[in-house]
Scaffold this motif. Structure first.
Motif, PDB file in Angstrom:
ATOM      1  N   PHE A 165     -66.943  13.069 -73.432  1.00  0.00           N
ATOM      2  CA  PHE A 165     -68.295  12.513 -73.502  1.00  0.00           C
ATOM      3  C   PHE A 165     -68.394  11.406 -74.549  1.00  0.00           C
ATOM      4  CE2 PHE A 165     -69.755  14.308 -77.494  1.00  0.00           C
ATOM      5  CZ  PHE A 165     -68.966  15.440 -77.658  1.00  0.00           C
ATOM      6  N   MET A 166     -67.560  11.457 -75.570  1.00  0.00           N
ATOM      7  CA  MET A 166     -67.628  10.472 -76.650  1.00  0.00           C
ATOM      8  C   MET A 166     -66.944   9.167 -76.260  1.00  0.00           C
ATOM      9  SD  MET A 166     -66.560  10.867 -80.651  1.00  0.00           S
ATOM     10  CE  MET A 166     -67.348  12.404 -81.043  1.00  0.00           C
ATOM     11  N   THR A 167     -65.978   9.228 -75.340  1.00  0.00           N
ATOM     12  CA  THR A 167     -65.243   8.016 -74.977  1.00  0.00           C
ATOM     13  C   THR A 167     -66.155   6.998 -74.286  1.00  0.00           C
ATOM     14  OG1 THR A 167     -64.506   9.016 -72.912  1.00  0.00           O
ATOM     15  CG2 THR A 167     -63.007   9.153 -74.769  1.00  0.00           C
ATOM     16  N   LYS A 168     -67.248   7.478 -73.685  1.00  0.00           N
ATOM     17  CA  LYS A 168     -68.187   6.533 -73.044  1.00  0.00           C
ATOM     18  C   LYS A 168     -68.759   5.552 -74.071  1.00  0.00           C
ATOM     19  CE  LYS A 168     -69.791   9.483 -69.181  1.00  0.00           C
ATOM     20  NZ  LYS A 168     -68.451   9.819 -68.838  1.00  0.00           N
ATOM     21  N   ALA A 169     -68.917   6.024 -75.304  1.00  0.00           N
ATOM     22  CA  ALA A 169     -69.407   5.138 -76.372  1.00  0.00           C
ATOM     23  C   ALA A 169     -68.245   4.526 -77.146  1.00  0.00           C
ATOM     24  CB  ALA A 169     -70.317   5.906 -77.323  1.00  0.00           C
ATOM     25  N   SER A 170     -67.245   5.359 -77.505  1.00  0.00           N
ATOM     26  CA  SER A 170     -66.188   4.870 -78.405  1.00  0.00           C
ATOM     27  C   SER A 170     -65.238   3.894 -77.707  1.00  0.00           C
ATOM     28  CB  SER A 170     -65.406   6.044 -78.997  1.00  0.00           C
ATOM     29  OG  SER A 170     -64.681   6.713 -77.991  1.00  0.00           O
ATOM     30  N   HIS A 171     -65.075   4.024 -76.380  1.00  0.00           N
ATOM     31  CA  HIS A 171     -64.155   3.150 -75.645  1.00  0.00           C
ATOM     32  C   HIS A 171     -64.906   2.230 -74.685  1.00  0.00           C
ATOM     33  CE1 HIS A 171     -59.908   2.334 -74.958  1.00  0.00           C
ATOM     34  NE2 HIS A 171     -60.136   2.237 -73.672  1.00  0.00           N
ATOM     35  N   ALA A 172     -66.230   2.056 -74.954  1.00  0.00           N
ATOM     36  CA  ALA A 172     -67.080   1.283 -74.042  1.00  0.00           C
ATOM     37  C   ALA A 172     -66.601  -0.161 -73.911  1.00  0.00           C
ATOM     38  CB  ALA A 172     -68.525   1.293 -74.544  1.00  0.00           C
ATOM     39  N   GLY A 173     -66.345  -0.591 -72.682  1.00  0.00           N
ATOM     40  CA  GLY A 173     -65.984  -1.990 -72.418  1.00  0.00           C
ATOM     41  C   GLY A 173     -64.587  -2.380 -72.851  1.00  0.00           C
TER      42      GLY A 173
END
Lengths: 126, 180
Positions: B118-126
């Motif tokens: 769930f955190m990768t959506k923000a931490s790896h965004a784009g």
């Protein structure tokens, strides 16, 4: 100096004198919560810098931060300030004050120091 | 240029955004006499609630009177709270877009842990590639907002008091649902 600035300066001096002589102090809830909030931020930045510099990696660092933050806060208001937590909303409210902000500050310091000192990461495209 | 420089710029944008939100909220909402009066009422009500809770006595008449007064205060506060929420949302979106435009698409730091799904959506965004320990500028921005927004709010003390923040709109919304 305006009256509002003077009263704020007076209030800050009052909080500092309460912190220096906790045995004689009577706390308002807002004052106490602000002090605990500041303590949490200081602990978060300190622990984050320590984890980034050592380095400590992985989930143990998060667990360590949460435990350290709670132990420091509990020790501060129980042992140093010696307040009755029931008067201020109980352990839950006192321990939770500023927790989200502290977590953000801890993670930021940890990630940036680790990146700078240990990871060998190179910026590209800037 | 190092990661600390880029992160410092993002933290600076976050800080400036938080200051601007507080200033606009103060300009249009907090400094109004009507809002200041409501703020004082909320403080008094909070103290009365705490006193009633700690006294231990079951005074139904006093509790009902306090609830009715609290409902009335919620209705009066509603538009001011909406106003601050709108200001917050507008600036949050604007600075998110700014950070994405200026720093997006390239990693700016390395995470010292493997983030959960769930955190990768923000931490790896784009970010391209599969290395989930690469950290995007958006994640640094999210962490800055978490750390800075509340601190700026508290230390400036422009008008959003704890009693106001704790004064729940829930009883008012529940009463409105019953009317529907």
């Amino acid at each position: 100096m305006s009256s509002k600035t003077q009263s704020k300066a007076g209030a800050n001096a009052s909080v500092i004198s309460k912190l220096l002589s906790p045995a004689d102090a009577t706390w308002k809830k807002d004052e106490l919560m602000n002090v605990l909030f500041t303590l949490k931020i200081v602990v978060a930045i300190g622990f984050g810098c320590m984890c980034g510099l050592l380095p400590i990696t992985g989930w143990p660092a998060f667990v360590g931060y949460i435990v350290t933050s709670m132990v420091f806060t509990l020790g501060f208001y129980q042992s140093y300030l010696q307040i009755d937590e029931e008067e201020f909303g109980g352990h839950g409210e006192l321990l939770n004050e500023g927790q989200a902000m502290g977590l953000g500050a801890f993670a930021l310091c940890w990630i940036l120091l680790y990146t700078e000192v240990h990871s060998g990461f190179e910026l590209k495209g800037f | 240029m190092s990661s600390i420089h880029i992160a410092g710029q993002i933290v600076g944008i976050s800080f400036a955004s938080a200051l601007l939100v507080e200033f606009i909220s103060w300009l249009f909402i907090y400094r109004r006499p009507a809002f200041k009066n409501l703020s004082v009422e909320a403080e008094v009500m909070s103290a009365k609630k705490a006193e009633l809770a700690s006294s231990g006595r079951k005074d139904e008449k006093a509790r009902k009177k306090l609830e009715d007064a609290s409902l009335k205060l919620s209705a009066q506060l509603f538009f001011y709270k909406m106003g601050t929420m709108v200001v917050n949302a507008v600036f949050l979106m604007a600075t998110w877009k700014l950070v994405s435009a200026w720093y997006g698409g390239r990693p700016v730091a390395r995470l010292p842990f493997h983030p959960p799904g769930f955190m990768t959506k923000a931490s790896h965004a784009g970010l391209p590639g599969d290395d989930m320990t690469e950290c995007s500028s958006n994640f640094i921005y999210v962490l800055s907002q978490m750390a800075i927004k509340g601190s700026v709010n508290k230390f400036l003390n422009a008008g959003a008091t704890r009693a106001l923040a704790n004064h729940s709109q829930k009883p008012l919304l529940e009463r409105l649902k019953k009317v529907d």
